[in-house]
Design an enzyme around this catalytic site. Structure first.
Site: not given
Length: 356
Positions: A40, A67, A70, A287, A310, A318-319, A345
């Site tokens: 912010c 807020c 932001c 990881y 990937n 991979c996210h 997700e």
């Protein structure tokens, strides 16, 4: 899910406006009753007035309101009015040739724009504008359009200039995609998070990437070589299937992907990619956790390299891999997409919990 680092660590991240914690941590300010992103731009509160939370729901449950500086309820990139204005201009006229003078004329400092876009998207605004102009022209090619038509549509001054730009994006000139007996076919898929390029054969999907990913040219060159030059434009059935599954995913209806996959990789990288697919939607891992789950606790760095290599975004998730302290870390599609995917997700995780 990861536990947050200690609050002193998070307060330092707040002072530094550390983008690695966007979407992963929020601060509630007791003196104002609002909650913010750690990035912010507002004046920083005193340490004793800060309470840190892992989710927006936790902030709201604690009685804080969002807020107005932001905009924590919106994706991180949308919280910056500069980004919103420039992206709106780009969407309205994707064929426009932008320069730093144009950015200045819009009332923004080019160096600030360059830094902010690089942090959020992994590319500068001018690079994004060039890619948008290129995609505008390239869109005529999958349907059999001539290269000269694509060149004119993209607004380039000559066929040579267009071929050079196309080559920088895809790793080869468009003439090399003209094979009529293509073993692999490449096409565009429009999603709520941007254009993706899909490459499949008649049986399986080989690549799915956001169009501006820097690794894309190299990935396409490897597929071109793998197919011995038989890489063309168009679609096979797996591309249609993944497009439908992506639509269901972005609509929040399903996180299930059944399209057959055939990514190029070593046995180890394919093992890592299978482990990534075992992470349920709405959960994350580090990881080192993935390495331990594979029975290779000493292979954390190798797992990280495989994660970065990937070639099938979202489907091989991979996210869902974060830093050891819960920070977003890097993502080829841009940190803003990683944050948005994780937030999307969470809804699938909530659905699972509700279903029991």
């Amino acid at each position: 899910m990861f536990d947050l680092p200690d609050e002193n660590h998070l307060y330092q991240a707040l002072l530094a406006r550390d983008a690695n914690f966007d979407g992963r941590a929020y601060v509630g300010v007791t003196s104002t009753g609002v909650f913010c992103r750690l990035t912010c731009p507002a004046r920083k509160p005193k340490r004793e007035n800060c309470r840190f939370y892992q989710s927006i729901a936790d902030c709201i449950a604690a009685g804080y309101r969002p807020c107005k500086r932001c905009h924590p309820l919106a994706p991180a990139a949308e919280g910056d009015p500069m980004i919103g204005k420039l992206l709106g201009a780009l969407q309205a006229d994707p064929a426009r040739r932008w320069s730093e003078a144009d950015v200045s004329g819009a009332g923004f400092d080019p160096s600030t724009v360059r830094r902010v876009f690089k942090r959020q998207y992994g590319v500068t605004f001018l690079e994004m504008a060039r890619q948008a102009r290129l995609r505008t022209g390239a869109a005529v090619l999958p349907s059999g359009g001539r290269v000269i038509d694509a060149q004119l549509e993209a607004g380039y001054e000559s066929p040579a200039a267009f071929r050079a730009a196309f080559g920088r994006l895809l790793g080869m000139p468009p003439g090399q995609f003209a094979s009529k007996d293509a073993l692999l076919r490449a096409d565009w898929i429009d999603t709520k998070m941007g254009v993706m390029i899909a490459v499949s054969d008649a049986r399986a999907l080989h690549l799915l990437e956001f169009a501006e990913r820097r690794a894309l040219p190299g990935e396409l060159k490897r597929l071109h070589d793998h197919a011995k030059g038989r890489l063309g434009f168009g679609r096979f059935a797996p591309t249609d299937q993944i497009e439908a599954e992506l639509q269901a995913f972005f609509d929040g209806r399903s996180a299930q992907f059944d399209t057959a996959l055939a990514p190029l990789g070593t046995p180890f990288t394919r093992e890592v990619w299978r482990a990534l697919r075992d992470i349920p939607a709405g959960e994350t891992r580090s990881y080192s956790e993935i390495a331990r789950a594979m029975g290779r606790p000493e292979a954390t760095r190798a797992v990280a390299r495989a994660n970065g290599a990937n070639p099938i975004a979202i489907v091989i998730p991979c996210h869902r891999v974060l830093g050891a302290d819960g920070s977003l870390t890097g993502y080829g599609g841009g940190l803003w997409r990683k944050q948005a995917l994780i937030e999307l997700e969470r809804g699938f995780a909530a659905q699972r919990e509700k279903a029991g």
